[in-house]
Design an enzyme around this catalytic site. Structure first.
Site, PDB file in Angstrom:
ATOM      1  CB  SER A 175       8.755   1.131 -26.573  1.00 32.25           C
ATOM      2  OG  SER A 175       8.846  -0.005 -27.406  1.00 32.25           O
ATOM      3  CE1 TYR A 233       3.814  -0.446 -25.212  1.00 31.88           C
ATOM      4  CE2 TYR A 233       5.217  -0.900 -27.101  1.00 31.88           C
ATOM      5  CZ  TYR A 233       5.060  -0.760 -25.741  1.00 31.88           C
ATOM      6  OH  TYR A 233       6.137  -0.922 -24.897  1.00 31.88           O
TER       7      TYR A 233
HETATM    8  P1  NDP Z   1       6.151  -5.257 -16.613  1.00 30.83           P
HETATM    9  O1  NDP Z   1       4.799  -5.712 -17.012  1.00 30.83           O
HETATM   10  O2  NDP Z   1       7.080  -6.216 -15.978  1.00 30.83           O
HETATM   11  O3  NDP Z   1       6.024  -3.962 -15.668  1.00 30.83           O
HETATM   12  C1  NDP Z   1       5.031  -2.985 -15.889  1.00 30.83           C
HETATM   13  C2  NDP Z   1       4.899  -2.142 -14.637  1.00 30.83           C
HETATM   14  O4  NDP Z   1       3.901  -1.130 -14.853  1.00 30.83           O
HETATM   15  C3  NDP Z   1       4.447  -2.964 -13.425  1.00 30.83           C
HETATM   16  O5  NDP Z   1       5.240  -2.608 -12.305  1.00 30.83           O
HETATM   17  C4  NDP Z   1       3.003  -2.522 -13.209  1.00 30.83           C
HETATM   18  O6  NDP Z   1       2.688  -2.560 -11.823  1.00 30.83           O
HETATM   19  C5  NDP Z   1       3.067  -1.065 -13.707  1.00 30.83           C
HETATM   20  N1  NDP Z   1       1.746  -0.562 -14.047  1.00 30.83           N
HETATM   21  C6  NDP Z   1       0.935  -0.968 -15.053  1.00 30.83           C
HETATM   22  N2  NDP Z   1      -0.237  -0.314 -14.995  1.00 30.83           N
HETATM   23  C7  NDP Z   1      -0.160   0.531 -13.936  1.00 30.83           C
HETATM   24  C8  NDP Z   1      -1.061   1.453 -13.354  1.00 30.83           C
HETATM   25  N3  NDP Z   1      -2.300   1.669 -13.858  1.00 30.83           N
HETATM   26  N4  NDP Z   1      -0.662   2.173 -12.279  1.00 30.83           N
HETATM   27  C9  NDP Z   1       0.575   1.967 -11.756  1.00 30.83           C
HETATM   28  N5  NDP Z   1       1.472   1.116 -12.262  1.00 30.83           N
HETATM   29  C10 NDP Z   1       1.099   0.385 -13.337  1.00 30.83           C
HETATM   30  O7  NDP Z   1       6.807  -4.675 -17.943  1.00 30.83           O
HETATM   31  P2  NDP Z   1       8.194  -3.924 -18.252  1.00 30.83           P
HETATM   32  O8  NDP Z   1       9.035  -3.813 -17.058  1.00 30.83           O
HETATM   33  O9  NDP Z   1       8.727  -4.523 -19.484  1.00 30.83           O
HETATM   34  O10 NDP Z   1       7.618  -2.480 -18.653  1.00 30.83           O
HETATM   35  C11 NDP Z   1       8.160  -1.279 -18.171  1.00 30.83           C
HETATM   36  C12 NDP Z   1       8.118  -0.244 -19.289  1.00 30.83           C
HETATM   37  O11 NDP Z   1       9.031  -0.645 -20.300  1.00 30.83           O
HETATM   38  C13 NDP Z   1       6.747  -0.108 -19.958  1.00 30.83           C
HETATM   39  O12 NDP Z   1       6.466   1.252 -20.130  1.00 30.83           O
HETATM   40  C14 NDP Z   1       6.955  -0.807 -21.306  1.00 30.83           C
HETATM   41  O13 NDP Z   1       6.121  -0.262 -22.284  1.00 30.83           O
HETATM   42  C15 NDP Z   1       8.407  -0.502 -21.557  1.00 30.83           C
HETATM   43  N6  NDP Z   1       9.055  -1.390 -22.532  1.00 30.83           N
HETATM   44  C16 NDP Z   1       9.195  -2.732 -22.291  1.00 30.83           C
HETATM   45  C17 NDP Z   1       9.762  -3.561 -23.242  1.00 30.83           C
HETATM   46  C18 NDP Z   1       9.860  -5.035 -23.072  1.00 30.83           C
HETATM   47  O14 NDP Z   1      10.185  -5.736 -24.049  1.00 30.83           O
HETATM   48  N7  NDP Z   1       9.629  -5.583 -21.890  1.00 30.83           N
HETATM   49  C19 NDP Z   1      10.285  -3.012 -24.498  1.00 30.83           C
HETATM   50  C20 NDP Z   1      10.102  -1.604 -24.636  1.00 30.83           C
HETATM   51  C21 NDP Z   1       9.529  -0.832 -23.685  1.00 30.83           C
HETATM   52  P3  NDP Z   1       1.278  -3.030 -11.190  1.00 30.83           P
HETATM   53  O15 NDP Z   1       0.697  -4.072 -12.108  1.00 30.83           O
HETATM   54  O16 NDP Z   1       1.672  -3.556  -9.844  1.00 30.83           O
HETATM   55  O17 NDP Z   1       0.480  -1.781 -11.119  1.00 30.83           O
END
Ligand code: NDP
Length: 256
Positions: free
Chosen positions: A152, A165
């Protein structure tokens, strides 16, 4: 789906966080470039729907539900991928959560959850994948394997009210660079992508007051799309063997 030979033909990619946002968009892009894609997240229904979408476009895919905070299922997802598809060339660690706010009032379980998935989950999956990636780098036509970690902007420049975070994402950024140094001579490229504000479900898991505060703060920012980040991942993994991308910082133009 292109039918021509592409840079990723014959490769297998595992994408965590594939049920939503950046992971989902990345899985689609890699599938469109010819990679077989293993979809990993907790929500089986979501990854099943995505698997069908990829299959309908002519792609090869497997959906494996796993809670990656537990080392057993995390390792099992990697093992399952290799059992089902025979190899592993690319790992994209996108699973993660962001739970920010006032540190005095923060519920400890939120901090625990961020450490458990953003750091520990990524470590478990990467550790399990390494032997397969090293093997793939040695025997594939590409002569290289890839790990792309979604950190991030908070893993490069700390954000206010996001101490834990920030800590998890600085951890991801730091571990990625150390692994890059450790594995580059074995042709496993490690890259870190550091997105700014991106339109996904990430913010919806925060406490309502935090969501309101962030919505007000970023009201005038045109957010990145998940596919903007997926495009960066595609750029990284489709490059020739000689080109290793260590780090990409991607912000919305409006975000200071
Ligand atoms: P989303 O919430 O859309 O996606 C998060 C994903 O993580 C989901 O597919 C969720 O799947 C999965 N996940 C969460 N916990 C678990 C777990 N315990 N086991 C397996 N899978 C898990 O968010 P983003 O797509 O934005 O996030 C993706 C990455 O990008 C993250 O690491 C986030 O920190 C990073 N990021 C995002 C930004 C933003 O502004 N959106 C900015 C900077 C970084 P499920 O719930 O089905 O398990």
């Amino acid at each position: 789906m292109t039918s021509t030979i592409t840079a990723l033909t014959s490769t297998v990619a595992l994408v965590t966080g594939a049920s939503s946002g950046i992971g989902r968009a990345t899985a689609l892009r890699l599938a469109d470039r010819g990679s077989a894609v293993v979809l990993v997240a907790r929500r089986q229904d979501r990854i099943d729907v995505l698997a069908k979408e990829i299959a309908d476009r002519g792609g090869r895919t497997v959906a494996l539900a796993a809670d990656l905070t537990d080392p057993g299922p995390a390792t099992g997802a990697v093992d399952g991928a290799v059992e089902r598809l025979g190899r592993l060339d690319i790992l994209v660690n996108a699973a993660g959560v962001m739970l920010t706010g006032d540190s005095v009032a923060a519920p400890l379980h939120e901090w625990q959850q961020m450490v458990d998935i953003n750091i520990n989950g990524l470590l478990y999956v990467t550790r399990a994948a390494l032997p397969h990636l090293i093997e793939a780098a040695a025997d594939s036509p590409r002569q290289v394997a890839d790990v792309v970690n979604i950190s991030s902007i908070a893993g490069r420049f700390p954000i206010l009210n996001g101490a834990v975070y920030n800590a998890t994402k600085f951890g991801v950024t730091g571990a990625t660079e150390a692994w890059r140094q450790e594995f580059t001579r074995r042709n496993v490229r490690f890259s870190v992508v550091e997105p700014g504000l991106t339109e996904t479900e990430l913010f919806g898991h925060q406490q309502p007051a935090v969501q309101e505060r962030l919505a007000a703060r970023f009201a005038d920012v045109e957010r990145l799309h998940a596919d903007d980040i997926a495009e960066a991942v595609e750029y990284i993994v489709t490059g020739p063997r000689r080109r290793a991308v260590a780090e990409i910082v991607l912000r919305p133009t409006d975000q200071v």
